[in-house]
Design a protein around this motif. Structure first.
Motif, PDB file in Angstrom:
ATOM      1  N   UNK A   1       9.674  -6.866   5.025  1.00 20.94           N
ATOM      2  CA  UNK A   1       8.616  -5.894   5.334  1.00 20.94           C
ATOM      3  C   UNK A   1       8.424  -4.909   4.179  1.00 20.94           C
ATOM      4  N   UNK A   2       9.512  -4.418   3.635  1.00 18.27           N
ATOM      5  CA  UNK A   2       9.425  -3.474   2.513  1.00 18.27           C
ATOM      6  C   UNK A   2       8.758  -4.127   1.312  1.00 18.27           C
ATOM      7  N   UNK A   3       9.161  -5.374   1.026  1.00 19.27           N
ATOM      8  CA  UNK A   3       8.636  -6.081  -0.142  1.00 19.27           C
ATOM      9  C   UNK A   3       7.118  -6.248  -0.049  1.00 19.27           C
ATOM     10  N   UNK A   4       6.635  -6.628   1.122  1.00 17.89           N
ATOM     11  CA  UNK A   4       5.199  -6.888   1.285  1.00 17.89           C
ATOM     12  C   UNK A   4       4.401  -5.583   1.317  1.00 17.89           C
ATOM     13  N   UNK A   5       4.869  -4.599   2.101  1.00 17.11           N
ATOM     14  CA  UNK A   5       4.094  -3.365   2.254  1.00 17.11           C
ATOM     15  C   UNK A   5       4.064  -2.526   0.982  1.00 17.11           C
ATOM     16  N   UNK A   6       5.064  -2.671   0.114  1.00 12.33           N
ATOM     17  CA  UNK A   6       5.021  -1.974  -1.168  1.00 12.33           C
ATOM     18  C   UNK A   6       3.819  -2.432  -1.995  1.00 12.33           C
ATOM     19  N   UNK A   7       3.467  -3.706  -1.856  1.00 13.86           N
ATOM     20  CA  UNK A   7       2.360  -4.249  -2.638  1.00 13.86           C
ATOM     21  C   UNK A   7       1.058  -4.335  -1.842  1.00 13.86           C
ATOM     22  N   UNK A   8       1.178  -4.293  -0.518  1.00 15.06           N
ATOM     23  CA  UNK A   8      -0.006  -4.355   0.335  1.00 15.06           C
ATOM     24  C   UNK A   8       0.224  -3.472   1.565  1.00 15.06           C
ATOM     25  N   UNK A   9       0.040  -2.151   1.417  1.00 14.75           N
ATOM     26  CA  UNK A   9       0.309  -1.230   2.530  1.00 14.75           C
ATOM     27  C   UNK A   9      -0.556  -1.502   3.758  1.00 14.75           C
ATOM     28  N   UNK A  10      -1.666  -2.218   3.590  1.00 13.17           N
ATOM     29  CA  UNK A  10      -2.574  -2.471   4.709  1.00 13.17           C
ATOM     30  C   UNK A  10      -2.292  -3.801   5.416  1.00 13.17           C
ATOM     31  N   UNK A  11      -1.201  -4.460   5.018  1.00 17.22           N
ATOM     32  CA  UNK A  11      -0.834  -5.711   5.699  1.00 17.22           C
ATOM     33  C   UNK A  11      -0.339  -5.418   7.109  1.00 17.22           C
ATOM     34  N   UNK A  12      -0.732  -6.266   8.054  1.00 16.85           N
ATOM     35  CA  UNK A  12      -0.259  -6.138   9.439  1.00 16.85           C
ATOM     36  C   UNK A  12       0.865  -7.162   9.651  1.00 16.85           C
ATOM     37  N   UNK A  13       2.082  -6.674   9.749  1.00 14.19           N
ATOM     38  CA  UNK A  13       3.244  -7.562   9.846  1.00 14.19           C
ATOM     39  C   UNK A  13       3.885  -7.442  11.213  1.00 14.19           C
ATOM     40  N   UNK A  14       4.207  -8.559  11.808  1.00 19.09           N
ATOM     41  CA  UNK A  14       4.966  -8.588  13.058  1.00 19.09           C
ATOM     42  C   UNK A  14       6.320  -9.235  12.776  1.00 19.09           C
ATOM     43  N   UNK A  15       7.379  -8.548  13.170  1.00 18.45           N
ATOM     44  CA  UNK A  15       8.737  -9.026  12.922  1.00 18.45           C
ATOM     45  C   UNK A  15       9.320  -9.585  14.208  1.00 18.45           C
ATOM     46  N   UNK A  16       9.895 -10.797  14.108  1.00 17.57           N
ATOM     47  CA  UNK A  16      10.519 -11.460  15.255  1.00 17.57           C
ATOM     48  C   UNK A  16      11.932 -11.895  14.877  1.00 17.57           C
TER      49      UNK A  16
END
Length: 602
Positions: free
Chosen positions: A231-246
């Motif tokens: 989550x940190x890796x993706x949101x650092x480069x794309x803060x507007x990404x909608x991520x769901x963690x399972x």
């Protein structure tokens, strides 16, 4: 790790040492882990505490209760949160200290005042029994007092969610070390997870499209490190990404830490299921009908799957390829590849099938790579993956990288949406020299991956070409060595062919071969007796046996000195000779004669 994070960990361990006496060092974790979570939540809720309590009194005065009361409180508590977190008890850590005589009952009341998701975390920790024990040992007030010190301010403004992940990781590792347990069962070193994240998200340019929605899954979630780092890796480069963690986790303590981490970060925690991912007859796959874009895991190394055997074999037999374990089952003493099969069953349909496809990064030891002969074993599982063109790359890591084992490990990258230039190919990357020595060992962990090593291994993967040089070591020195090699899928195929031929013997009743009969145990046993107490009977049986031996020798000498190359023909001659002489030919004696009178004959 930041200096303030290191200091915080040291403060927590100083507090833990005050448990000495009523608790053994191996038991410190039972108190310190839930207390750390509790203090974190206390710091988060403190600023809005008074306003929430006033709202709670108003709602009660209106007669609201049950679900209606919860929804109203959730709205009040969730002005700045997507997922409700509140506490309706009048207590904070400071107020608990103000009533030392009732601190145990007040602390229980405080925990019961949390919204349901938070309460379930402390139930998983089984913390109430520890509260009673601490109170009887006159340690409860002291521990809460220590956690209330300014040095242990766990408010997110002081300790970020990223740093809190490190705190949990280090606390779990150290407490497991004290308990002489395998810390690797609970988490993977942070830099290994960072490498996995760099690798699995490399080449996925659409991931950085603003507003894109993606799901990430870890079937062996532990304390949630792989999910949070991804989550940190993706949101650092794309803060507007909608991520769901399972995820799913069977260890109650690790499950509680993972859910508390998500709760603190204001993310849905019901996506982290509790129980055995493979299924053990009591719990089972917590996400049976879901598929995911990305999956990361570090399954247990070299752990037998007997507890799940009945359940897994039943699914394998009844569902075959319609279930999770169609290609076959590994040896019972290492179930790592079962988790890979489980993840493969959760891939989204490939792009050529009209879907988005999935990517998997999983850490294995050498067993899934090398064990299993052709047939229903790891070999069939590997074959199925490669024949479907899902195996993308294997990265060999340095040894002494994990806390609980010094062995070499490997990251497998598996995908059903390879780009065109990677289709039909498998990339092998040698990262065994990409490390630096640690100043101080942590269990079996003496090596670590630096940022430069992660960047270099990611570059090798992204370049996707044979490479005869790469940067290794602490200083990023370039060495001439094969670091990356590209193979065709067919290069990994093989068959084991067993060529069997009958044992070819000739038979001859020659003097030399007859003499070899005295080397056969069954023939020698004719002249023995088990009657030890009666000497006369013993001697009689021995004499009768010796006489039988001499008759057999004499009978064999009368046979023609003919060389027989057909076993059946010689047996007919032998049987006829004994029948004419009215001599018994028991099976053990016949076998002894055939052994003695035969020689290999190509």
């Amino acid at each position: 790790m930041a200096a303030n994070t290191t200091n915080l960990i040291n403060f927590v361990f100083d507090i833990a040492n005050k448990l000495r006496g009523p608790y053994l060092p191996a038991q410190y974790r039972k108190v310190m882990l839930p207390m750390t979570v509790l203090r974190r939540l206390d710091c988060i809720l403190a600023p809005g505490k008074e306003a929430l309590l006033k709202e709670y009194d108003k709602l009660q005065a209106k007669g609201l209760e049950g679900k209606a009361l919860h929804k109203a409180l959730a709205r009040k508590a969730s002005k700045d949160r997507k997922h409700p977190l509140y506490n309706i008890s009048p207590y904070t850590f400071e107020k608990l200290l103000a009533d030392p005589d009732n601190i145990a009952s007040n602390l229980v009341s405080y925990i019961h005042g949390f919204s349901k998701p938070a309460r379930e975390i402390f139930e998983a920790f089984e913390f109430e029994s520890e509260i009673e024990k601490l109170d009887k040992a006159n340690r409860l007030y002291l521990i809460i007092q220590e956690f209330t010190r300014p040095e242990v301010n766990l408010h997110p403004a002081q300790v970020s969610n990223h740093d809190m992940g490190y705190v949990f990781e280090e606390l779990v590792r150290k407490f497991n070390e004290q308990a002489n347990q395998e810390a690797g069962d609970h988490f993977t070193p942070r830099e290994v997870i960072q490498l996995m994240a760099h690798l699995i998200y490399t080449g996925d340019e659409e991931l950085y499209t603003p507003g894109i929605a993606r799901t990430i899954y870890d079937p062996t979630a532990g304390t949630g490190g792989m999910l949070s780092v991804s989550e940190e890796y993706i949101t650092e480069q794309n803060p507007q990404a909608h991520l769901e963690l399972f995820g799913q986790e069977y260890n109650g303590e690790s499950w509680a830490i993972c859910r508390s981490d998500l709760l603190i970060k204001d993310e849905p925690i019901d996506n982290i299921a509790f129980g055995d991912t493979l299924g053990d007859g009591v719990t089972e796959d917590g996400h049976p009908d879901k598929t995911f874009h990305y999956m990361l895991a570090n399954p247990p190394f070299g752990v037998e799957w007997k507890p799940q055997e009945k359940f897994v074999k039943k699914e394998h037999k009844q569902l075959g390829f319609h279930g999770r374990f169609g290609p076959g089952l590994p040896r019972i003493n290492d179930g790592a590849t079962l988790f890979l099969l489980h993840m493969l069953s959760k891939m989204k349909p490939a792009p050529e099938q009209g879907g988005e496809g999935s990517k998997i990064a999983v850490v294995f030891n050498g067993s899934p790579l090398f064990n299993g002969e052709p047939g229903p074993s790891e070999s069939n599982i590997r074959r199925w993956i490669i024949e479907n063109d899902w195996l993308d790359a294997i990265i060999a890591l340095p040894d002494q990288l994990f806390y609980n084992t010094g062995i070499y490990t490997y990251i497998w990258l598996v995908s059903n949406r390879k780009p065109a230039h990677r289709k039909g190919k498998v990339q092998l990357i040698d990262g065994t020299r990409h490390y630096q020595k640690m100043q101080k060992s942590l269990g079996n962990k003496r090596n670590k991956l630096g940022d430069q090593h992660i960047e270099e291994l990611t570059r090798l993967y992204g370049d996707f070409k044979d490479s005869a040089t790469c940067k290794v070591g602490l200083n990023g020195k370039r060495e001439k060595r094969i670091c990356s090699k590209i193979f065709d899928n067919r290069d990994f195929g093989y068959l084991k062919v067993i060529v069997e031929r009958p044992l070819r013997l000739n038979f001859q009743s020659s003097a030399e071969r007859i003499q070899r009969l005295w080397e056969e145990k069954a023939f020698l046993n004719l002249a023995t007796s088990k009657k030890r107490k009666n000497q006369a009977e013993h001697d009689r049986e021995v004499q009768e046996g010796e006489a039988t031996q001499q008759r057999i020798i004499a009978l064999l000498k009368k046979l023609r000195n003919t060389l027989y190359q057909d076993r059946t023909e010689f047996e007919d001659v032998l049987n006829a000779a004994f029948k004419r002489a009215d001599e018994k030919l028991p099976a053990p004696i016949k076998k002894a004669i055939l052994n003695a009178l035969s020689e290999r004959d190509p």
